[in-house]
Design a protein around this motif. Structure first.
Motif, PDB file in Angstrom:
ATOM      1  N   ASP A  42       0.828  -1.218   0.000  1.00 10.62           N
ATOM      2  CA  ASP A  42       0.000   0.000   0.000  1.00 10.62           C
ATOM      3  C   ASP A  42       0.858   1.261   0.000  1.00 10.62           C
ATOM      4  OD1 ASP A  42       1.012   0.019   2.567  1.00 10.62           O
ATOM      5  OD2 ASP A  42      -0.891   0.535   3.512  1.00 10.62           O
ATOM      6  N   HIS A  43       2.183   1.097  -0.121  1.00  6.66           N
ATOM      7  CA  HIS A  43       3.099   2.240  -0.173  1.00  6.66           C
ATOM      8  C   HIS A  43       2.940   3.147   1.058  1.00  6.66           C
ATOM      9  CE1 HIS A  43       3.857   1.154  -4.382  1.00  6.66           C
ATOM     10  NE2 HIS A  43       2.548   1.023  -4.484  1.00  6.66           N
ATOM     11  N   ASP A  44       2.586   2.535   2.189  1.00  6.16           N
ATOM     12  CA  ASP A  44       2.391   3.275   3.450  1.00  6.16           C
ATOM     13  C   ASP A  44       1.338   4.370   3.315  1.00  6.16           C
ATOM     14  OD1 ASP A  44       4.368   1.743   4.761  1.00  6.16           O
ATOM     15  OD2 ASP A  44       5.947   3.035   3.956  1.00  6.16           O
ATOM     16  N   THR A  45       0.274   4.082   2.562  1.00  2.00           N
ATOM     17  CA  THR A  45      -0.775   5.091   2.374  1.00  2.00           C
ATOM     18  C   THR A  45      -2.063   4.745   3.124  1.00  2.00           C
ATOM     19  OG1 THR A  45      -1.598   3.991   0.364  1.00  2.00           O
ATOM     20  CG2 THR A  45       0.114   5.687   0.085  1.00  2.00           C
ATOM     21  N   ILE A  46      -2.110   3.567   3.789  1.00  2.00           N
ATOM     22  CA  ILE A  46      -3.298   3.181   4.552  1.00  2.00           C
ATOM     23  C   ILE A  46      -2.911   3.092   6.023  1.00  2.00           C
ATOM     24  CG2 ILE A  46      -5.116   1.468   4.872  1.00  2.00           C
ATOM     25  CD1 ILE A  46      -4.705   0.569   2.016  1.00  2.00           C
ATOM     26  N   GLY A  58      -3.393  -0.461   9.285  1.00  2.00           N
ATOM     27  CA  GLY A  58      -3.175  -0.271   7.855  1.00  2.00           C
ATOM     28  C   GLY A  58      -2.328  -1.336   7.194  1.00  2.00           C
ATOM     29  N   GLN A  59      -1.975  -2.396   7.902  1.00  2.00           N
ATOM     30  CA  GLN A  59      -1.174  -3.460   7.298  1.00  2.00           C
ATOM     31  C   GLN A  59      -2.088  -4.438   6.554  1.00  2.00           C
ATOM     32  OE1 GLN A  59       0.834  -6.723   9.637  1.00  2.00           O
ATOM     33  NE2 GLN A  59       2.664  -5.690   8.845  1.00  2.00           N
ATOM     34  N   ILE A  60      -1.876  -4.586   5.246  1.00  2.00           N
ATOM     35  CA  ILE A  60      -2.704  -5.490   4.442  1.00  2.00           C
ATOM     36  C   ILE A  60      -2.470  -6.930   4.891  1.00  2.00           C
ATOM     37  CG2 ILE A  60      -3.152  -6.323   2.106  1.00  2.00           C
ATOM     38  CD1 ILE A  60      -2.240  -3.607   1.059  1.00  2.00           C
ATOM     39  N   ALA A  61      -3.565  -7.657   5.098  1.00  2.00           N
ATOM     40  CA  ALA A  61      -3.462  -9.024   5.608  1.00  2.00           C
ATOM     41  C   ALA A  61      -2.868  -9.972   4.578  1.00  2.00           C
ATOM     42  CB  ALA A  61      -4.841  -9.520   6.051  1.00  2.00           C
ATOM     43  N   GLU A  62      -3.077  -9.712   3.280  1.00  2.00           N
ATOM     44  CA  GLU A  62      -2.633 -10.618   2.215  1.00  2.00           C
ATOM     45  C   GLU A  62      -1.404 -10.056   1.503  1.00  2.00           C
ATOM     46  OE1 GLU A  62      -7.062 -10.801   2.790  1.00  2.00           O
ATOM     47  OE2 GLU A  62      -5.647  -9.202   2.274  1.00  2.00           O
ATOM     48  N   SER A  63      -0.342 -10.849   1.451  1.00  2.00           N
ATOM     49  CA  SER A  63       0.836 -10.448   0.662  1.00  2.00           C
ATOM     50  C   SER A  63       0.729 -10.933  -0.776  1.00  2.00           C
ATOM     51  CB  SER A  63       2.114 -10.997   1.291  1.00  2.00           C
ATOM     52  OG  SER A  63       2.081 -12.415   1.340  1.00  2.00           O
ATOM     53  N   SER A  64      -0.181 -11.911  -1.017  1.00  2.00           N
ATOM     54  CA  SER A  64      -0.445 -12.396  -2.371  1.00  2.00           C
ATOM     55  C   SER A  64      -1.861 -12.950  -2.407  1.00  2.00           C
ATOM     56  CB  SER A  64       0.562 -13.469  -2.781  1.00  2.00           C
ATOM     57  OG  SER A  64       0.444 -14.613  -1.956  1.00  2.00           O
ATOM     58  N   THR A 100      -7.933  -7.399   2.714  1.00  2.00           N
ATOM     59  CA  THR A 100      -8.435  -7.069   4.043  1.00  2.00           C
ATOM     60  C   THR A 100      -7.389  -6.235   4.767  1.00  2.00           C
ATOM     61  OG1 THR A 100      -9.624  -9.175   4.112  1.00  2.00           O
ATOM     62  CG2 THR A 100      -9.309  -8.017   6.205  1.00  2.00           C
ATOM     63  N   VAL A 101      -7.819  -5.093   5.306  1.00  2.00           N
ATOM     64  CA  VAL A 101      -6.878  -4.166   5.958  1.00  2.00           C
ATOM     65  C   VAL A 101      -7.434  -3.756   7.324  1.00  2.00           C
ATOM     66  CG1 VAL A 101      -5.484  -2.090   5.675  1.00  2.00           C
ATOM     67  CG2 VAL A 101      -6.390  -3.260   3.647  1.00  2.00           C
ATOM     68  N   PRO A 102      -6.889  -4.290   8.433  1.00  2.00           N
ATOM     69  CA  PRO A 102      -7.310  -3.809   9.746  1.00  2.00           C
ATOM     70  C   PRO A 102      -6.932  -2.332   9.920  1.00  2.00           C
ATOM     71  CG  PRO A 102      -6.125  -5.897   9.917  1.00  2.00           C
ATOM     72  CD  PRO A 102      -5.925  -5.390   8.517  1.00  2.00           C
ATOM     73  N   THR A 103      -7.884  -1.531  10.350  1.00  2.00           N
ATOM     74  CA  THR A 103      -7.634  -0.098  10.580  1.00  2.00           C
ATOM     75  C   THR A 103      -8.209   0.297  11.947  1.00  2.00           C
ATOM     76  OG1 THR A 103      -9.585   0.284   9.176  1.00  2.00           O
ATOM     77  CG2 THR A 103      -7.434   0.668   8.180  1.00  2.00           C
ATOM     78  N   PRO A 104      -7.575  -0.186  13.030  1.00  2.00           N
ATOM     79  CA  PRO A 104      -8.103   0.130  14.374  1.00  2.00           C
ATOM     80  C   PRO A 104      -8.031   1.611  14.724  1.00  2.00           C
ATOM     81  CG  PRO A 104      -5.979  -0.984  14.512  1.00  2.00           C
ATOM     82  CD  PRO A 104      -6.415  -1.081  13.088  1.00  2.00           C
ATOM     83  N   SER A 105      -7.225   2.396  14.007  1.00  2.00           N
ATOM     84  CA  SER A 105      -7.154   3.833  14.314  1.00  2.00           C
ATOM     85  C   SER A 105      -8.488   4.521  14.061  1.00  2.00           C
ATOM     86  CB  SER A 105      -6.064   4.510  13.479  1.00  2.00           C
ATOM     87  OG  SER A 105      -6.345   4.389  12.089  1.00  2.00           O
ATOM     88  N   ILE A 106      -9.308   3.973  13.131  1.00  2.00           N
ATOM     89  CA  ILE A 106     -10.658   4.514  12.918  1.00  2.00           C
ATOM     90  C   ILE A 106     -11.703   3.509  13.412  1.00  2.00           C
ATOM     91  CG2 ILE A 106     -10.006   6.029  11.013  1.00  2.00           C
ATOM     92  CD1 ILE A 106     -11.046   3.925   9.062  1.00  2.00           C
ATOM     93  N   SER A 218      -5.249   6.610  -0.478  1.00  2.00           N
ATOM     94  CA  SER A 218      -4.710   5.254  -0.401  1.00  2.00           C
ATOM     95  C   SER A 218      -4.443   4.688  -1.787  1.00  2.00           C
ATOM     96  CB  SER A 218      -5.691   4.356   0.348  1.00  2.00           C
ATOM     97  OG  SER A 218      -5.968   4.889   1.626  1.00  2.00           O
ATOM     98  N   ARG A 219      -3.315   3.980  -1.917  1.00  2.00           N
ATOM     99  CA  ARG A 219      -2.937   3.319  -3.166  1.00  2.00           C
ATOM    100  C   ARG A 219      -2.465   1.905  -2.864  1.00  2.00           C
ATOM    101  NH1 ARG A 219       1.472   4.832  -5.187  1.00  2.00           N
ATOM    102  NH2 ARG A 219       2.280   6.030  -3.416  1.00  2.00           N
TER     103      ARG A 219
END
Length: 237
Positions: A42-46, A58-64, A100-106, A218-219
């Motif tokens: 995500d290029h650190d955009t999430i 913002g760490q994407i759960a899937e690497s592939s 899937t992207v956990p975003t606990p900050s929001i 986000s990208r």
């Protein structure tokens, strides 16, 4: 793209004016395979990147990811000795790219759901050698271009406990990239000018990019490739 397909069809229709040993052939192709998307980032955009309640925000759960894919295509080829040169275009629909992207900050979960259509144009050089009777084997390589068209949704899920309503941001994109493939298969001569081929192909379909989205910067990107099984019906012109 449409102009290229029309040109190929016209060449096929003109086949009656070619000698049967002209070396030209037109081929219809159908394919089924498994599309893979790797090196997802995500290029650190999430999110913030901070650990919140045990989760990296913002760490994407899937690497592939992977999905089934099917396609149809047409090719115009010319035999030169033991080699066949093929100009092929193929349209593939569709690959689902779901993240899937956990975003606990929001205090919610974010999803990035994307549908992918792909159109490739490849110039293939295929080496053909006799195998047994009417059968021969083929090995080949090709280079070309690919258009990846994406229809993507960035979804922040509703969370009733904090009165957070679901928000959806959409993005459509079309990008041109380089493509290449490796081919292995067998071919059987049929009655008259017809032949039937079965091929395996690994094809690199370039880099996928989705986003930024309206109101969200986000990208997401990943490397796109496919393992395909092809059935090819050819007619000499």
């Amino acid at each position: 793209m449409c102009r290229l397909v029309v040109l190929m069809v016209l060449c096929a229709l003109a086949g009656s004016g070619f000698a049967s040993d002209s070396g030209w052939q037109v081929t219809a192709v159908i394919s089924a395979g498994r599309a893979n998307i790797d090196h997802i980032t995500d290029h650190d955009t999430i999110g913030t990147g901070q650990v919140i309640v045990g989760l990296v925000d913002g760490q994407i759960a899937e690497s592939s990811t992977h999905d089934t894919v099917a396609g149809i295509g047409i090719a115009l080829g010319r035999s030169i000795g033991a080699w066949n040169l093929e100009l092929e275009t193929m349209w593939r629909y569709r690959t689902d790219w779901d993240l899937t992207v956990p975003t606990p900050s929001i205090r919610t979960l974010t999803n990035v759901f994307t549908n992918i259509e792909t159109t490739s144009i490849l110039l293939n050089a295929v080496r053909e050698r006799p195998l047994s009777g009417p059968w021969s084997y083929e090995l080949g390589v090709g280079l070309g271009l690919v258009w990846n068209r994406t229809d993507s949704s960035y979804i922040e899920r509703d969370e009733p406990s904090i009165n957070f309503l679901e928000q959806i941001f959409d993005d459509k994109n079309s990008e041109l990239d380089f493509a290449w493939n490796l081919i292995a298969g067998v071919k059987r001569e049929l009655t008259g000018p017809w032949s039937l081929g079965f091929r395996y192909r690994y094809v690199d379909l370039g880099r996928l990019n989705v986003g930024p989205y309206p109101s969200r910067n986000s990208r997401v990107s990943g490397d796109h490739a496919s393992h395909e099984l092809l059935i090819a019906i050819s007619r000499s012109l």
